[in-house]
Enzyme design. Structure first.
Site, PDB file in Angstrom:
ATOM      1  N   TYR C 170       0.838  -1.200   0.000  1.00 25.24           N
ATOM      2  CA  TYR C 170       0.000   0.000   0.000  1.00 25.24           C
ATOM      3  C   TYR C 170       0.871   1.246   0.000  1.00 25.24           C
ATOM      4  O   TYR C 170       1.415   1.615   1.039  1.00 25.24           O
ATOM      5  CB  TYR C 170      -0.867   0.022   1.259  1.00 25.24           C
ATOM      6  CG  TYR C 170      -2.024  -0.942   1.272  1.00 25.24           C
ATOM      7  CD1 TYR C 170      -2.302  -1.769   0.189  1.00 25.24           C
ATOM      8  CD2 TYR C 170      -2.869  -1.016   2.376  1.00 25.24           C
ATOM      9  CE1 TYR C 170      -3.373  -2.642   0.209  1.00 25.24           C
ATOM     10  CE2 TYR C 170      -3.945  -1.886   2.402  1.00 25.24           C
ATOM     11  CZ  TYR C 170      -4.191  -2.704   1.313  1.00 25.24           C
ATOM     12  OH  TYR C 170      -5.255  -3.567   1.341  1.00 25.24           O
ATOM     13  N   LYS C 203      -0.962  -8.119  -2.828  1.00 23.64           N
ATOM     14  CA  LYS C 203      -2.260  -7.462  -2.716  1.00 23.64           C
ATOM     15  C   LYS C 203      -2.066  -5.966  -2.890  1.00 23.64           C
ATOM     16  O   LYS C 203      -1.292  -5.353  -2.156  1.00 23.64           O
ATOM     17  CB  LYS C 203      -2.855  -7.747  -1.336  1.00 23.64           C
ATOM     18  CG  LYS C 203      -4.182  -7.045  -1.115  1.00 23.64           C
ATOM     19  CD  LYS C 203      -4.538  -6.982   0.362  1.00 23.64           C
ATOM     20  CE  LYS C 203      -5.786  -6.118   0.559  1.00 23.64           C
ATOM     21  NZ  LYS C 203      -6.098  -5.932   1.991  1.00 23.64           N
TER      22      LYS C 203
END
Lengths: 302, 302, 302, 302, 302
Positions: C170, C203
């Protein structure tokens, strides 16, 4: 190259470091890329004493002789105990894949149940830039529990460090007859044990003797074709995971050139991956040795 | 071969394992045996981001493209961060010497005093069968104490394991002007620091800019010949132990083919041991890249 | 099954233990064998606080609710911090692949340069029978050096123990605008960093925002197709080793069902390997959640 | 599934990692969910030699044959020494629960008080993605102190890593008659010792022989029903914590199909949890073997 | 309570962790606070085999039977090997102090100089929440050096972890007559050795036989009162640091209720701290066993 890659497919359980070293050994020398392998081992100085080993060709007392011979002759790798490897590694780093023989058995002590002494380590092999460690086991020795646990630890440590493991698997022990040591059931058993313990390259003696040694095995061998050396070699290779492990055959005691070549031809015909020839080479004068080795390599090349 | 051996004489302080890997790098590819070295590095995906790195030649998003390119092109070695090396090592074990770039600096964070992040280890390098680790230092960064101590530990550990240490030495830091980073006194200083810390192969940028950066050094350089790039390269090589360490020069930012070749020629004329060219190669279409690399190699071969 | 095996070919650098766990995750639930993956993560209790996370559907305060939901819903794996995993692992051992989220970042402390706290270990993951560890990195944080070194150590340790590594990547940090965090160059960069560091499953957030964040990257993106979400997803997947790493996309903040499904369809069209949806599922009543998840899975199945 | 969960209730002392692996073994193959278990073991190559083991069905020399057979046949797990497991784990990761046989005893050395050699480790089992380790003990051997301490260490280490421990408990030793090895008091004792040492799954031979071996035990057995094999199996299961441990019964030496099935039926009637059949399967041609195994599984399924 | 504290004064050399566990054992069950102790041991399944141990009362095959019996009966602690303790600890954590019997000796191997096998560890005891470890020594065995060194290590490790050490001290060995094993000089000697080695609780057999075993000791015993069992017990307690160590007496082989109670009374009269009764309890039906145990406890309570 595709032959080498085909062989390496059977080693996909190993990390890329080990596979690099197997690749390097299979892509060195005159047999590069053929998937065949001839290794030049000189551990007889330790195993049989220097006089017995080197007096037939006194140049062999000098470790650099062997290092240079290995490089010039076009073999795939050179195997020896620590002292010889130290000289080869430092004088000719990178010029020939090295196999550090990490355990050795001298002839000053004899016992029906031999156990080689640990003589060097994986750390030595890394510092010396070796491609593999070499380890001798004696299937049949009553010392097997110590021996196999040592082998287990060496293979695990070598593999973790990206080094290949070459295992000399020589049946010996109080329950085996001298002749039995080279009978087909025993040699096949020795190959199987090495493979099951995680060996990458397995060195055995040619199953020279006819017949079956173990009573319990005789019935099983009734339907196995073991008449010729070629047949027996095929069975030994089969016993090392159906040809999925590299099995090479030692030259054994010194003998005549023709005899050597005849045996090699049969071994090759039976599917042997190559030869590991020491005494039959280094006990001959350099020119003769080079010529014989070249003949051996030619057999595997053809 | 004798050129390689001459160079290796300057590395006799290293164990044979490290020398094996230096030997292997110098005896791989089209420059094998020349003592010259061209390395193909692909760490820009991490350093500059994938879009900036690979969009000019989208084949480069695929790690196997680079592994295959390195093998086919005949360079001496391929350098990259962990992820790319994992793919190369596992698909083509042994086919090209690998340099694991163990620290990396991304472009999402900027600071006048950079410190690369640790991204992999010597243990990784062993498991992946690498010939060397690659480590970037930024002489001039205020973070130098952390950075140099990391380098010290990596070199010590790599050498103990028989791996060579390739050091990217890029001056950078709040006291250096942007232009100063490639002035001769600074590049020479960067080469000296890497050599003093034990680097085996030193990668610097070509000392492209004229003039001397450090006030305190200006007087000293009055009598040093630093007019041409060739002169300045000669001084940098001299600064890396008078030519006793392998110093290779990066290609720097993407530019025209002629420009690249011109620079390479001057570097070679100045005594540079070789080139490490990434973006200028992999951002071109494969054929063009292969052709340019061949030209570069030819310069070093001549 | 052949799709799973095709994907596993890109993981041949990993030991069979890690590959077993990747295989298990890809062969569990309704997407078993498709090569696609939907993961159910519940780390918001730690990350955002229990009230914000579970009050919309109070059943979610109970860890067993999530364990049972994950099993019944037919997802591929369930990810959570230690406490939730302890309950799931002990009540339903073996019934669903577990991903232990080993670092977590709470909302009680805010900083422009976040660094998650270490909250559990690889040893915990082994004792709890997990298939993988989960680790969050914030590319762009000025704390990156600590963070990346932690990631490096966790991945190395997890892989040695046969566990897979799922990396939440992220982008966040003082140099990034809020909008920039989900621009395509930044998300692609985040995917590349995770892949280069050795992540097995990556992810990222869907690259929802148009435009390019980094000045230095703008020129490179002129010729990259990034108009639609589908295009941008395709670029992100390309940036994770040209599709050779499993990249899955988070659902992001809670929103309407149609919006969720529309986004998932575009992600899938762009080549995304799957979804990781937490809040959009567990904050809905069970029936509604189950139905939405089934719709998501159906999209990936088609 | 409820049967599996009922069984797992007796293993609540184990961490969830071990229970995950027990669950996985019990939920694999044709007996998934029944609480019964058929294991396919191939350690005879090491234990009896390759010729005796594989010549009746030469396909069995190939390790991949067994891996594929295990997957296709629908057994719960496949057990073998390191070499065979390496091949299975790397070629078919995750497709069948693997049990790494960590100690092995070859037939080249014979002693009235056997002690198997250590041939692999818990670390190997983790790297290869195994569900369990397998360990052989010989209750009755004078080497028991070494052996039991090795077992204690292996079980403790395996459990800490989340792996299950399958113990082959074969009475043997200088004080036991050959017939006594399969008398009920001795087999029951062997099961008890394994259970007390912390084994999760216990493999014993069927208590085929009538009568009681130990003088001291004869009186106690006067009131125990041990007339039929079924009775004796029931007593053995009772002796493994009154049915709270999974006890499975080996097939023993090769024999006719009807004989095999008859024995299995009695074992099942007595409450045996399953069978572990090696030679009786892999020494038959594949079709015949598959059919026999299917019959065995059907018995346990009914 | 003051009695417990008086006893604990003799243990002030131990860290508070060990003293907490001694306190807990002395403050559990019907004898809580009396300074007396009745322990329920079930290691006969391992020591004598399951049939001999449990067939008289088949409920005893089930480990939970013993755990529940120990809790209901109001004994101070329950002692057993690993497997039984695992079940008790996991089903009834905290409900009864547990003593993990860390070494055990089976009856399948017999030797004049016994040495129990190590079957579990202090780490196991900690994980299972035990109050103490139990360890058997055989004073008089020629294996004493190994045995005593093991004991030394276990006591040191247990104490360091805050666990108490209960030592079963059973004279046995080739120089002792069978009768001599329970003569007073021998039992007293066994108690002394255990105390000197740091045992916290010492379990001996009642010195049932008259006379003195050791020639060298006979003269010394001329003036010691050893006519009755009570006298001999008093001497044994005196030999364990003049009553400053807790000495408890085993019940020995199964016998009639009256016989048991008579012996217990004499032991108590002689100053014994309590009883450790296994076979005499668990081989009786539950009601009868409970009643007998209650009688025993009542004797110590009075």
């Amino acid at each position: 190259m595709s032959k080498v890659n085909d062989i390496l497919k059977n080693y996909s359980h190993l990390n890329p470091g080990v596979r690099r070293n197997l690749y390097t050994m299979m892509n060195t020398g005159k047999l590069a890329g053929t998937g065949k392998m001839v290794i030049y081992p000189v551990d007889q100085g330790f195993e049989h004493g220097p006089g017995r080993s080197f007096s037939p060709n006194p140049a062999g007392y000098d470790p650099l002789y062997h290092a240079e011979f290995a490089i010039e002759s076009g073999v795939n790798a050179y195997a020896a105990p620590l002292g010889f490897i130290q000289m080869a590694a430092s004088e000719y780093p990178g010029q020939i894949p090295l196999i550090l023989k990490v355990n050795n058995n001298d002839s000053l002590v004899k016992t029906p149940n031999p156990l080689s002494a640990i003589t060097s380590t994986v750390e030595d092999a890394l510092e010396l830039g070796c491609a593999a460690i070499g380890f001798t086991i004696y299937p049949g020795t009553a010392m097997k529990n110590i021996l196999f646990e040592q082998l287990q630890q060496y293979i695990q440590e070598a593999h973790a460090a990206g080094l290949a493991a070459v295992v000399w698997s020589y049946p010996r022990g109080e329950l085996l007859s001298k002749a039995g040591e080279t009978k087909v059931d025993i040699v096949a058993y020795a190959a199987q044990i090495a493979a099951q313990m995680g060996a990458d390259v397995i060195k055995v003696k040619p199953p020279a003797n006819e017949g079956v040694e173990l009573e319990a095995a005789k019935k099983s061998y009734e339907n196995v074709k073991i008449d010729t050396l070629k047949d027996r070699v095929a069975h030994v290779v089969q016993s090392a995971f159906d040809g999925r492990r590299i099995v090479i055959f030692s030259g054994g005691p010194a003998k005549g050139k023709e005899e050597v070549l005849k045996e090699i031809k049969e071994v090759k015909a039976g599917g042997g991956f190559g030869a590991i020839v020491g005494r039959n080479i280094f006990q001959r004068p350099k020119d003769e040795a080079m010529s014989l080795l070249d003949d051996i390599i030619s057999i595997y090349k053809s």
